[in-house]
Enzyme design. Structure first.
Site, short mmCIF file in Angstrom:
data_model
loop_
_atom_site.label_atom_id
_atom_site.label_comp_id
_atom_site.label_asym_id
_atom_site.label_seq_id
_atom_site.Cartn_x
_atom_site.Cartn_y
_atom_site.Cartn_z
N LYS A 15 38.91 6.37 59.00
CA LYS A 15 40.29 6.66 58.58
C LYS A 15 40.36 7.97 57.80
O LYS A 15 41.22 8.79 58.03
CB LYS A 15 40.84 5.57 57.65
CG LYS A 15 40.94 4.20 58.23
CD LYS A 15 41.66 3.25 57.26
CE LYS A 15 40.98 3.07 55.92
NZ LYS A 15 39.68 2.38 55.95
N ARG A 90 46.56 -1.99 51.16
CA ARG A 90 45.35 -2.79 51.37
C ARG A 90 45.68 -4.27 51.32
O ARG A 90 44.82 -5.09 51.59
CB ARG A 90 44.33 -2.53 50.24
CG ARG A 90 43.61 -1.20 50.30
CD ARG A 90 42.48 -1.24 51.31
NE ARG A 90 41.19 -0.84 50.84
CZ ARG A 90 40.77 0.40 50.62
NH1 ARG A 90 41.57 1.42 50.75
NH2 ARG A 90 39.52 0.63 50.25
N ARG A 127 26.38 7.40 55.13
CA ARG A 127 27.30 8.52 54.97
C ARG A 127 27.19 9.14 53.58
O ARG A 127 26.84 8.48 52.61
CB ARG A 127 28.75 8.13 55.27
CG ARG A 127 29.42 7.35 54.18
CD ARG A 127 30.89 7.11 54.48
NE ARG A 127 31.47 6.25 53.47
CZ ARG A 127 32.70 5.77 53.52
NH1 ARG A 127 33.50 6.07 54.52
NH2 ARG A 127 33.16 4.99 52.56
N ARG A 157 28.30 7.64 48.05
CA ARG A 157 29.30 6.98 47.21
C ARG A 157 28.66 5.78 46.54
O ARG A 157 27.88 5.07 47.15
CB ARG A 157 30.48 6.51 48.06
CG ARG A 157 31.56 7.55 48.18
CD ARG A 157 32.62 7.16 49.17
NE ARG A 157 33.21 5.83 48.94
CZ ARG A 157 34.33 5.42 49.52
NH1 ARG A 157 34.98 6.23 50.33
NH2 ARG A 157 34.80 4.23 49.28
N ARG A 168 32.77 -5.19 50.40
CA ARG A 168 34.00 -4.48 50.80
C ARG A 168 34.49 -4.97 52.16
O ARG A 168 35.69 -5.08 52.40
CB ARG A 168 33.74 -2.97 50.83
CG ARG A 168 33.65 -2.40 49.42
CD ARG A 168 33.06 -1.01 49.41
NE ARG A 168 33.89 -0.05 50.09
CZ ARG A 168 33.41 1.07 50.67
NH1 ARG A 168 32.12 1.33 50.65
NH2 ARG A 168 34.23 1.89 51.26
P1 AMP Z 1 38.44 3.91 49.79
O1 AMP Z 1 37.99 5.29 49.47
O2 AMP Z 1 39.79 3.86 50.46
O3 AMP Z 1 37.39 3.12 50.55
O4 AMP Z 1 38.64 3.15 48.40
C1 AMP Z 1 37.56 2.96 47.49
C2 AMP Z 1 37.88 1.82 46.54
O5 AMP Z 1 39.06 2.15 45.78
C3 AMP Z 1 38.19 0.49 47.20
O6 AMP Z 1 37.03 -0.26 47.51
C4 AMP Z 1 39.03 -0.17 46.11
O7 AMP Z 1 38.23 -0.65 45.05
C5 AMP Z 1 39.85 0.99 45.57
N1 AMP Z 1 41.13 1.17 46.31
C6 AMP Z 1 41.50 2.24 47.07
N2 AMP Z 1 42.72 2.07 47.58
C7 AMP Z 1 43.15 0.85 47.16
C8 AMP Z 1 44.33 0.09 47.35
N3 AMP Z 1 45.34 0.55 48.11
N4 AMP Z 1 44.42 -1.13 46.74
C9 AMP Z 1 43.42 -1.60 45.96
N5 AMP Z 1 42.28 -0.93 45.74
C10 AMP Z 1 42.13 0.28 46.32
#
Ligand code: AMP
Length: 235
Positions: A15, A90, A127, A157, A168
């Site tokens: 994404k 989410r 990654r 990360r 996750r």
């Molecule tokens: P991502 O980079 O989108 O994988 O987000 C990394 C982490 O940020 C996720 O595992 C969540 O802990 C938090 N996070 C990001 N976006 C959201 C969201 N829309 N709702 C809740 N937690 C989020």
């Protein structure tokens, strides 16, 4: 017509990469709530300090906090002409809140990037992202040291280690996968095969958007309206 694109899909589906690419070619902002949170953590803000432990466990940050972050971001001037959302919503509660925030705007186009779980685990474990600009890069033979875009340091990360990745993915199935059913009934929903090479996925996304008739995309990757007029073009 503004193109308001929403990328759905599990962690590791691509994404972020596709959102970044689409936003760049269409000159609209990519809005990644994960990036916003990582920036808040790095800056040591209140929200960042509170979100860090939740993120490190692979869980979701509270809906009210996330909806507040998103509201503030899409109300900024640069998002008026369209945007690409990556990582929001989410949960179904976030999706319902987003529908409220979209009142009076052009409709959301929703693209679900589908990748089987074993491939997701493999991708996430291997990654790297740039510490400075957040852009992703696959881990190669250990020779990669700098980001191809800005020269920043590439790091893993903290939430990409295997135990957190498994958590996750569980959280995705439980809390985020229901979003596919939430959006599937809309005429602007499309599924994309995310196992293909990134160029192919990007081409499929462009074709999918075109097929919805909302902010269609012409051959050089610029958003155009139903009459083929490029967005932002002078009359
Ligand atoms: P991502 O980079 O989108 O994988 O987000 C990394 C982490 O940020 C996720 O595992 C969540 O802990 C938090 N996070 C990001 N976006 C959201 C969201 N829309 N709702 C809740 N937690 C989020």
């Amino acid at each position: 017509m503004a193109l308001n694109l929403l990328m759905l899909g599990p962690p590791g589906a691509g994404k972020g990469t596709q959102a970044e690419r689409f936003a760049r070619t269409h000159n609209i902002p990519k809005i990644s709530t994960g990036d916003i949170l990582r920036e808040a953590v790095a800056a040591g803000t209140d929200i960042g300090s509170r979100a860090k432990a939740t993120m490190d466990r692979g869980e979701l940050v509270n809906d009210d906090v996330m909806i507040g972050i998103l509201r503030e971001r899409i109300e900024r001037e640069d998002a008026c002409g369209g945007f690409v959302l990556d990582g929001f919503p989410r949960t179904v509660a976030q999706a319902a809140a987003l529908d409220g925030l979209m009142a009076g705007r052009d409709p959301l186009t929703v693209v679900d990037i589908v990748v089987p779980e074993p491939e997701l685990v493999r991708r996430l474990a291997s990654r790297l992202i740039c510490e400075s600009c957040g852009v992703g890069a696959p881990m190669g033979g250990g020779s990669e040291v700098a980001c191809a875009r800005c020269g920043g340091k590439l790091v893993q990360r903290t939430d990409d280690d295997e135990a957190v990745v498994r958590e996750r993915l569980k959280v995705y199935h439980r809390q985020s996968e229901p979003l596919v059913e939430y959006y599937r009934v809309r005429p602007t929903f499309r599924s994309i095969d995310g196992t293909q090479p990134p160029d192919r996925v990007a081409a499929d996304i462009a074709a999918a958007i075109e097929s919805t008739g909302v902010g269609a995309v012409d051959g050089v990757g610029k958003a155009v309206d139903k009459n083929g007029v490029r967005q932002g073009a002078q009359p």
